[in-house]
Design an enzyme around this catalytic site. Structure first.
Site, PDB file in Angstrom:
ATOM      1  N   GLU A   1       0.855  -1.184   0.000  1.00  0.00           N
ATOM      2  CA  GLU A   1       0.000   0.000   0.000  1.00  0.00           C
ATOM      3  C   GLU A   1       0.895   1.240   0.000  1.00  0.00           C
ATOM      4  O   GLU A   1       1.441   1.600  -1.031  1.00  0.00           O
ATOM      5  CB  GLU A   1      -1.019  -0.075   1.157  1.00  0.00           C
ATOM      6  CG  GLU A   1      -1.953  -1.278   0.926  1.00  0.00           C
ATOM      7  CD  GLU A   1      -3.065  -1.450   1.938  1.00  0.00           C
ATOM      8  OE1 GLU A   1      -3.274  -0.578   2.797  1.00  0.00           O
ATOM      9  OE2 GLU A   1      -3.749  -2.493   1.874  1.00  0.00           O
TER      10      GLU A   1
HETATM   11  C1  HEC Z   1      -2.973   0.033  -2.419  1.00  0.00           C
HETATM   12  C2  HEC Z   1      -4.351   0.237  -2.074  1.00  0.00           C
HETATM   13  C3  HEC Z   1      -4.715   0.875  -0.766  1.00  0.00           C
HETATM   14  C4  HEC Z   1      -4.250   2.057  -0.226  1.00  0.00           C
HETATM   15  C5  HEC Z   1      -3.179   2.953  -0.757  1.00  0.00           C
HETATM   16  C6  HEC Z   1      -5.008   2.264   0.985  1.00  0.00           C
HETATM   17  N1  HEC Z   1      -5.911   1.258   1.160  1.00  0.00           N
HETATM   18 FE1  HEC Z   1      -7.317   1.143   2.591  1.00  0.00          FE
HETATM   19  N2  HEC Z   1      -7.666  -0.760   2.103  1.00  0.00           N
HETATM   20  C7  HEC Z   1      -7.126  -1.414   1.020  1.00  0.00           C
HETATM   21  C8  HEC Z   1      -7.372  -2.844   1.139  1.00  0.00           C
HETATM   22  C9  HEC Z   1      -6.949  -3.913   0.156  1.00  0.00           C
HETATM   23  C10 HEC Z   1      -8.078  -3.016   2.348  1.00  0.00           C
HETATM   24  C11 HEC Z   1      -8.506  -4.347   2.961  1.00  0.00           C
HETATM   25  C12 HEC Z   1      -7.256  -4.987   3.578  1.00  0.00           C
HETATM   26  C13 HEC Z   1      -7.570  -6.150   4.493  1.00  0.00           C
HETATM   27  O1  HEC Z   1      -8.716  -6.373   4.830  1.00  0.00           O
HETATM   28  O2  HEC Z   1      -6.622  -6.830   4.912  1.00  0.00           O
HETATM   29  C14 HEC Z   1      -8.269  -1.668   2.913  1.00  0.00           C
HETATM   30  C15 HEC Z   1      -9.013  -1.397   4.047  1.00  0.00           C
HETATM   31  C16 HEC Z   1      -9.286  -0.104   4.493  1.00  0.00           C
HETATM   32  C17 HEC Z   1     -10.261   0.248   5.503  1.00  0.00           C
HETATM   33  C18 HEC Z   1     -11.176  -0.715   6.222  1.00  0.00           C
HETATM   34  C19 HEC Z   1     -12.591  -0.579   5.717  1.00  0.00           C
HETATM   35  C20 HEC Z   1     -13.446  -1.682   6.248  1.00  0.00           C
HETATM   36  O3  HEC Z   1     -14.665  -1.555   6.180  1.00  0.00           O
HETATM   37  O4  HEC Z   1     -12.903  -2.702   6.695  1.00  0.00           O
HETATM   38  C21 HEC Z   1     -10.199   1.602   5.676  1.00  0.00           C
HETATM   39  C22 HEC Z   1     -11.032   2.450   6.631  1.00  0.00           C
HETATM   40  C23 HEC Z   1      -9.161   2.083   4.806  1.00  0.00           C
HETATM   41  N3  HEC Z   1      -8.646   1.031   4.077  1.00  0.00           N
HETATM   42  C24 HEC Z   1      -8.708   3.386   4.755  1.00  0.00           C
HETATM   43  C25 HEC Z   1      -7.504   3.737   4.139  1.00  0.00           C
HETATM   44  C26 HEC Z   1      -6.771   4.955   4.407  1.00  0.00           C
HETATM   45  C27 HEC Z   1      -7.200   6.045   5.374  1.00  0.00           C
HETATM   46  C28 HEC Z   1      -5.658   4.924   3.610  1.00  0.00           C
HETATM   47  C29 HEC Z   1      -4.533   5.936   3.533  1.00  0.00           C
HETATM   48  C30 HEC Z   1      -3.759   6.129   4.753  1.00  0.00           C
HETATM   49  C31 HEC Z   1      -5.722   3.690   2.835  1.00  0.00           C
HETATM   50  N4  HEC Z   1      -6.840   2.990   3.216  1.00  0.00           N
HETATM   51  C32 HEC Z   1      -4.823   3.340   1.839  1.00  0.00           C
HETATM   52  C33 HEC Z   1      -6.435  -0.823  -0.011  1.00  0.00           C
HETATM   53  C34 HEC Z   1      -5.756   0.375   0.142  1.00  0.00           C
END
Ligand code: HEC
Ligand code: HEC
Length: 304
Positions: free
Chosen positions: A114
């Protein structure tokens, strides 16, 4: 539901109810804007190319229309869940491993797939921006720190609610559902979908086995909660996802392996309830799930 159902994180929030109506007077717009700016800031990643918004697009219902989203060092195994209404989930991630949005933030910052960064690195970069530093001081009365960044981003995320779906209007007493959608809602309850997809977000608040009655696939490359606990009983245990705006957030499931909502519903009925559904049942359930589609969060119209 069968006695073998193991509820890993029982929740008190079982009641299906509408999202609270949008009230701009309850929101500090300047802090929300700061949070949005950080959410869209690629300096949060090691090579300044990836922001939260890369994978959670505001114009894409808080997610990205890809099975797996590429980050700094490649593509992770899981589908990006939407950040819309995520603040109402009492646990975050497909395996529920973070309980709050603040805790959740440690995940993407450090994950090489990420943002591939660290808090000291992020803070060091942002502190060199005098305008941003001044905004933190003025708005939060705090310097740029891990805590203040987490506060601002999660404050923004808390505003990303979508309260105006036809289903919310129905729950508030308006005649907003088509007859198919209404029949679908009744089926959703009578078939047992609502036992897992429950509460204000129609999901998001318990963990369950994917494949309770029939295992959908032999792919065990991601074993869900078992990856964390090592406990065999946690094999393919995932957080039940929220179904709000689900018609807009394809592809589906933890691995993004299914593109059509109708197919996801068919798989669910068999994998979780051991039932094969008629065409009419599928039509009605899809009509109901489509009634969970709201316009984008009203806050976005007030921010840049
Ligand atoms: C490269 C892609 C990527 C980036 C960049 C990214 N995310 Fe995500 N995000 C994901 C993925 C994939 C998951 C699920 C991961 C897991 O469940 O293990 C996730 C899960 C989440 C969730 C959980 C939502 C839920 O309902 O479970 C939140 C809130 C979130 N991200 C916020 C953010 C924030 C704030 C940032 C920046 C700091 C960010 N993400 C950066 C891909 C990304
Ligand atoms: C025993 C609990 C349980 C029942 C009953 C259940 N689900 Fe699910 N549902 C889950 C879990 C767990 C997932 C996540 C599976 C995964 O991705 O690994 C899920 C995922 C989904 C998804 C994909 C959402 C997304 O964003 O990827 C849809 C759509 C869905 N369910 C609809 C239904 C419908 C419709 C029914 C009734 C026919 C139903 N579910 C019954 C537990 C359940």
């Amino acid at each position: 539901m069968s006695a073998s159902v193991r509820v890993v994180a029982p929740s008190q929030d079982r009641i299906t109810r509408p999202l609270p109506l949008f009230d701009p007077y309850k929101i500090d717009l300047a802090v929300a804007q700061l949070g949005k700016d950080l959410f869209e800031d690629p300096r949060l990643s090691s090579n300044n190319t990836v922001s939260c918004a890369t994978c959670h697009e505001m114009t894409g219902y808080g997610t990205q229309a890809l099975a797996n989203s590429p980050g700094v060092q490649g593509v992770g195994p899981r589908n990006s869940p939407t950040v819309f209404n995520a603040s109402l989930n009492p646990m975050q991630f497909w395996d529920g491993r973070a309980l709050t949005l603040e805790q959740q933030l440690d995940g993407p910052i450090h994950n090489p797939l990420e943002m591939d960064s660290s808090w000291p690195q992020v803070i060091d970069k942002l502190q060199q921006d005098p305008v941003l530093s001044e905004r933190f001081n003025t708005l939060l009365n705090q310097p740029i720190s891990e805590q203040s960044i987490k506060y601002a981003i999660s404050y923004f995320e808390q505003q990303l609610l979508t309260p105006d779906a036809p289903f919310d209007q129905h729950l508030r007493g308006d005649h907003a559902l088509t007859s198919d959608a209404k029949a679908g809602w009744q089926r959703f309850v009578s078939l047992g979908c609502a036992q897992c997809h429950q509460g204000i977000n129609l999901g998001g608040n318990i963990m369950q086995t994917f494949g309770l009655t029939h295992r959908h696939s032999d792919n065990l490359s991601d074993m869900g909660l078992r990856e964390l606990t090592g406990d065999e009983r946690d094999t393919l245990v995932f957080r039940v996802p929220s179904l709000r705006n689900v018609a807009m957030t394809a592809p589906y499931f933890h691995d993004g392996s299914v593109n059509r909502l109708r197919d996801a519903v068919e798989i669910m009925a068999m994998s979780q309830l051991g039932k094969s559904l008629s065409e009419q049942e599928l039509d009605e359930l899809v009509a109901f799930l489509s009634s969970l589609t709201a316009p984008p969060p009203p806050i976005l119209a007030l921010l840049q």
